[in-house]
Structures are given as structure tokens and as C-alpha cells.
Design an enzyme around this catalytic site. Structure first.
Site, mmCIF file in Angstrom:
data_model
loop_
_atom_site.group_PDB
_atom_site.id
_atom_site.type_symbol
_atom_site.label_atom_id
_atom_site.label_comp_id
_atom_site.label_asym_id
_atom_site.label_seq_id
_atom_site.Cartn_x
_atom_site.Cartn_y
_atom_site.Cartn_z
ATOM 1 N N GLU A 1 4.085 -1.591 0.503
ATOM 2 C CA GLU A 1 4.676 -0.885 -0.637
ATOM 3 C C GLU A 1 5.488 0.329 -0.190
ATOM 4 O O GLU A 1 6.551 0.613 -0.756
ATOM 5 C CB GLU A 1 3.560 -0.448 -1.577
ATOM 6 C CG GLU A 1 4.021 0.188 -2.869
ATOM 7 C CD GLU A 1 2.844 0.559 -3.760
ATOM 8 O OE1 GLU A 1 2.924 1.581 -4.453
ATOM 9 O OE2 GLU A 1 1.847 -0.180 -3.751
ATOM 10 N N ASP A 2 5.025 1.033 0.844
ATOM 11 C CA ASP A 2 5.638 2.308 1.223
ATOM 12 C C ASP A 2 6.523 2.244 2.465
ATOM 13 O O ASP A 2 7.249 3.192 2.749
ATOM 14 C CB ASP A 2 4.544 3.358 1.468
ATOM 15 C CG ASP A 2 3.778 3.694 0.196
ATOM 16 O OD1 ASP A 2 4.262 3.332 -0.888
ATOM 17 O OD2 ASP A 2 2.694 4.305 0.294
#
Length: 484
Positions: free
Chosen positions: A81-82
Site C-alpha cells: 500500500e505504501d
């Protein structure tokens, strides 16, 4: 420059994973090194290196003695996600498909797929909730993730504190209850109350501390007396003293209108023995010494809660007349009472995942969850019905055969009948509730004793559809009406 706090954290994690094999611990170290590399140079709003968050999540899960794949996935849960340099497919190649699937289960869907932030939130809520149907370990990673975020919420803005606390109470607290993770549930409740009602939180925190200090001598004396009775019968035992959590006291007083002195489970002794038969013998010993309050006895061993919680509950007049609830259970039941399905990692070593998924499918919550997912394609409708039916207030209805059925608050006889069986719902004409005959439009109340009356001449109608409130009942009636 070496971040000593970070080094201490990974060392602490590795020490807490004493139950894993050396090879499994090596894989955990590899997952940590990858997460540390990918999160390098990123910081939380607290100023700490970002890697401290996945480490904290892994430490929470290590307390539950979870398997190696779950620990690895918790360390890697934010990387896709990051970080731009890693994908789910990459994780499957570097580790295994299970770890990749777990990380995917807790990874938010990209904002690019939605026209509004709200649409994205609804889709992600659905993904997290339904993740447990694929692998229940997903929900435990998410609960641990939320717990650490709530523990560090002081670094967020006031708006975010309230927003996150509301979401925690609406979604994550009920989910923790549904999988039986009471220890996590209680801490999430207290942390949320701290931001939603700070003055009330401080008041009841002080109340709890005072109650604990004032009651400690009496509870220790009771513990000593009961332990001696059990030892005299050569029962292996352990007794823990418990005071109700802050939110629990707040809810009983502020929302239910009780006085502090009337909260029968404010003070508890958790009494663990080895065998189920010893639980009932222990109950007899306690009642021979301390006078019980008859209407406060619950047998959750013979009739487990819908999340499979098992224990005998009896409230007695303890030392100096203090009301004390004794919770009597086996050691394995106590693990389940604290950690819910996660306890199966410790109880069923080697086959925990299979046992957990098998047990989950017996949960009434799970069955209703799958049905709502099948019925509502729209994410907003799905989340609305999940919150209204599964993540909301509950009532517990006693059937004639002793079965306990969990329903949303506001449910009707029609909902109850269809929960017992579709053929019963199709033929309902009324019911006997608490020994009195009532019409079909009767609204159920907690602890009602219900015997459904049926007739072979009765059939589902527009009236019964309008009376139904649960997805299951309404769908069954709709299917019947469309077919006739």
C-alpha cells in the site's frame, strides 16, 4: 546512525517468538529486513521510524502465539500500500502464497478505482470484513493494526481522533467480539472512549482505580479461600482477579442506568481448572461457601455464546458482602475467552488454521455474513446491512429446545422463525413467548423464551415480508413470493 529503539524492538519480537522453530524465525527476520528496507526514510506522525508500527503489530500478534506466516504478513502489511517497489506477486515469490494472500487481505484498494473517498472506504470495509471468510488470520492482523494505531492516536488531529474512534466502535470492536477476541475488544473500547468522551473516560478511569484498590484485599481473600478448596480436592487451578474495563463501567452506568454497586460483574474472579467436570464441582464448592444470586447464573459451557465463548458465570456475595462474579472454565476455555479464535494457534498446534476456519463456519455471525455478501452487490448496501445486523446491538432468544439464537436488536418473531429453519418461517402463525401467546407482529426482547406456532395452511406473504428485518428472513420470503 543505528536506531537503538528499532533494534530493541526487533530483538523483543524475536524473543517473543520462542514458540517458532529456528527456520521459521529466520523467515520472520527476512520479512522484517524487507519491511525495514522498503519503509526506510519514512516516519510516523509521532516522529518514530515507520518500521516501529509493523513491529508493534507483530508483537501484539506474537502474544497470541500466531503462526509464522501471520507474523511475516504483519511485518509486511503496509509495504504494498505504501511502497511503489513491491507487489503482492513479488511477496508470493519472495516468501509464499499464504503470506502474500494475508498482506493482500489487509491492503486497501487504491483510490484510483473510485470516484469518491467514501466509495473507497465502503469497498475497503467490505474487503476487510469478508477477508475472514477467506482466511480468519486477516481479521486478526487488522485488529492488531487498529489496536496499535489507537494506542498511538494522540499524535493525530482532534478530527482524526474522533473519526478513528467512531470507526473503531462501529466496526472493529464488534468484529473483535464476533471472533471472541475479548482482550483486544476491551482495550479498543477504552481507547475509543478516551477520545470520544474524554471527561467521562477520566471519571470512570478514576472510578475503576478506586474500586480496584478498595476491593483488592477482599478479592485476594476469596481467591485464597477458593484455591485452598480446590487444592484440597487436588484440582490443578489458577485464579485471576479482574475489574471490569473502563468502557464497560461507563456503559452500565451512563447508557443502562445502573448504580456502581449494582453492577454484578464489576468484580470478577477467573477460575481455571483442567476438566469440564471440575468446572461444575468448583461451582458447587463456591456456592457452599459464598451465597449465590440465583438469577445471575449462566451456563455458557453447555450453551456457548454465539462466538463460542464458554464459561460458568455465577455472582455471589463475597468477602464483606461484596458482589463478585466467578467465571469458571477450563484452561483452554480461558485462552479462547481472552483471544477468541486466535487461541487455536496455541490449543491446536500444527493444525490451527484448519481448526480456526472450521470453527468460524459454525459461528452464526459467519453464516449471516456470507449471506449478506451474496445478496448485496453494492458496497454501501453491504456495509449498511452488516452494521445494522451484525455489528450492532444484539438480543439473545431462547428456543424451546434450549438453543440460543442471536439476533439484531429490533428483530421480530418472523426473523427468529427463519433463523430456526426456513420451513418454520414459512409456516409461522404466532408464538408462545414467556408462556403467553402473542401475535405474529410481536417484537422480541432480550432473553425471551419463544416457541413458534406454525400451521400447514400458512405461507409467506407481503405481511410477513414487511415484519421481517433480517436479510435472511426477507430473502427467503422474497424467493417464495417470486416463485408463486
Amino acid at each position: 546512525m543505528v536506531d537503538l529503539k528499532k533494534v530493541e524492538s526487533i530483538e523483543k519480537l524475536m524473543k517473543s517468538l520462542f514458540y517458532l522453530t529456528e527456520q521459521e524465525r529466520l523467515e520472520v527476520e527476512q520479512a522484517y529486513m524487507l519491511a525495514n528496507e522498503l519503509h526506510a526514510g519514512k516516519y510516523r506522525q509521532s516522529g518514530e521510524a515507520y518500521i516501529t508500527h509493523p513491529l508493534a503489530v507483530a508483537l501484539i500478534l506474537a502474544e497470541l502465539c500466531v503462526d509464522k506466516d501471520t507474523i511475516c504478513a504483519s511485518l509486511l502489511h503496509d509495504v504494498v500500500e505504501d511502497c511503489e517497489d513491491i507487489s503482492i506477486e513479488d511477496l508470493a515469490c519472495k516468501f509464499n502464497l499464504d503470506i502474500a494472500t494475508l498482506v493482500d487481505g489487509v491492503t486497501k484498494i487504491s483510490r484510483m478505482n473510485f470516484s469518491t473517498k467514501d466509495d473507497q472506504n465502503m469497498a475497503n470495509t467490505r474487503k476487510i470484513i469478508m477477508g475472514m471468510a477467506k482466511d480468519v488470520r486477516i481479521i486478526f492482523i487488522k485488529l492488531a493494526d487498529r489496536l496499535h494505531n489507537m494506542r498511538t492516536l494522540q499524535f493525530k488531529s482532534k478530527f482524526k481522533q474522533v473519526e478513528n474512534s467512531l470507526e473503531t466502535m462501529e466496526v472493529f470492536v464488534p468484529l473483535a467480539y464476533c471472533v471472541g477476541a475479548y482482550r483486544i475488544k476491551n482495550e479498543l473500547e477504552d481507547l475509543s472512549l478516551q477520545y470520544l468522551q474524554p471527561e467521562k473516560y477520566k471519571l470512570y478511569e478514576e472510578t475503576r482505580v478506586r474500586v480496584e484498590e478498595e476491593s483488592q484485599p477482599q478479592l485476594e481473600q476469596m481467591s485464597y479461600v477458593i484455591s485452598n478448596m480446590l487444592n484440597s480436592e487436588y484440582f490443578v487451578n489458577e485464579i485471576k482477579i479482574r475489574v471490569k474495563n473502563i468502557y464497560g463501567i461507563y456503559r452500565r452506568i451512563e447508557e443502562e442506568g445502573h448504580k456502581l454497586s449494582d453492577i454484578h460483574d464489576l468484580l470478577s474472579l477467573k477460575i481455571m481448572v483442567e476438566a469440564i467436570s471440575n468446572c461444575y464441582l468448583t461451582l458447587g464448592m463456591i456456592h457452599s461457601k459464598y451465597h449465590p444470586i440465583n438469577d445471575k447464573f449462566k451456563d455458557y459451557i453447555f450453551n456457548p455464546k454465539t462466538n463460542m465463548y464458554q464459561s460458568l458465570h455465577t455472582t455471589v456475595f463475597g468477602e464483606e458482602g461484596k458482589l463478585v462474579q466467578a467465571q469458571i472454565r477450563t484452561f483452554d476455555m480461558d485462552k479462547v475467552a481472552s483471544f477468541g479464535l486466535a487461541a487455536y494457534w496455541d490449543i491446536h498446534k500444527g493444525n490451527a488454521r484448519g481448526k480456526m476456519q472450521e470453527q468460524l463456519k459454525r459461528y452464526q455471525f459467519y453464516q449471516n455474513l456470507v449471506e449478506i455478501d451474496d445478496v448485496f452487490l453494492d458496497n454501501r448496501e453491504f456495509v449498511k446491512h452488516i452494521k445494522n445486523e451484525l455489528l450492532t446491538g444484539k438480543i439473545y432468544i431462547n428456543a424451546r429446545d434450549g438453543q440460543v439464537v442471536e439476533l439484531p436488536t429490533g428483530s421480530t418473531l418472523v426473523d427468529f422463525a427463519y433463523q430456526l429453519g426456513d420451513e418454520i418461517g414459512d409456516r409461522i402463525v404466532g408464538a408462545i413467548v414467556n408462556d403467553k401467546e402473542v401475535p405474529i407482529d410481536y417484537s422480541l426482547h432480550n432473553q425471551d423464551r419463544v416457541h413458534i406456532l406454525t400451521s400447514c395452511l400458512s405461507q409467506p406473504s407481503k405481511q410477513t415480508y414487511d415484519l421481517a428485518t433480517t436479510t435472511h428472513a426477507r430473502e427467503k420470503i422474497k424467493q417464495y413470493l417470486l416463485g408463486h
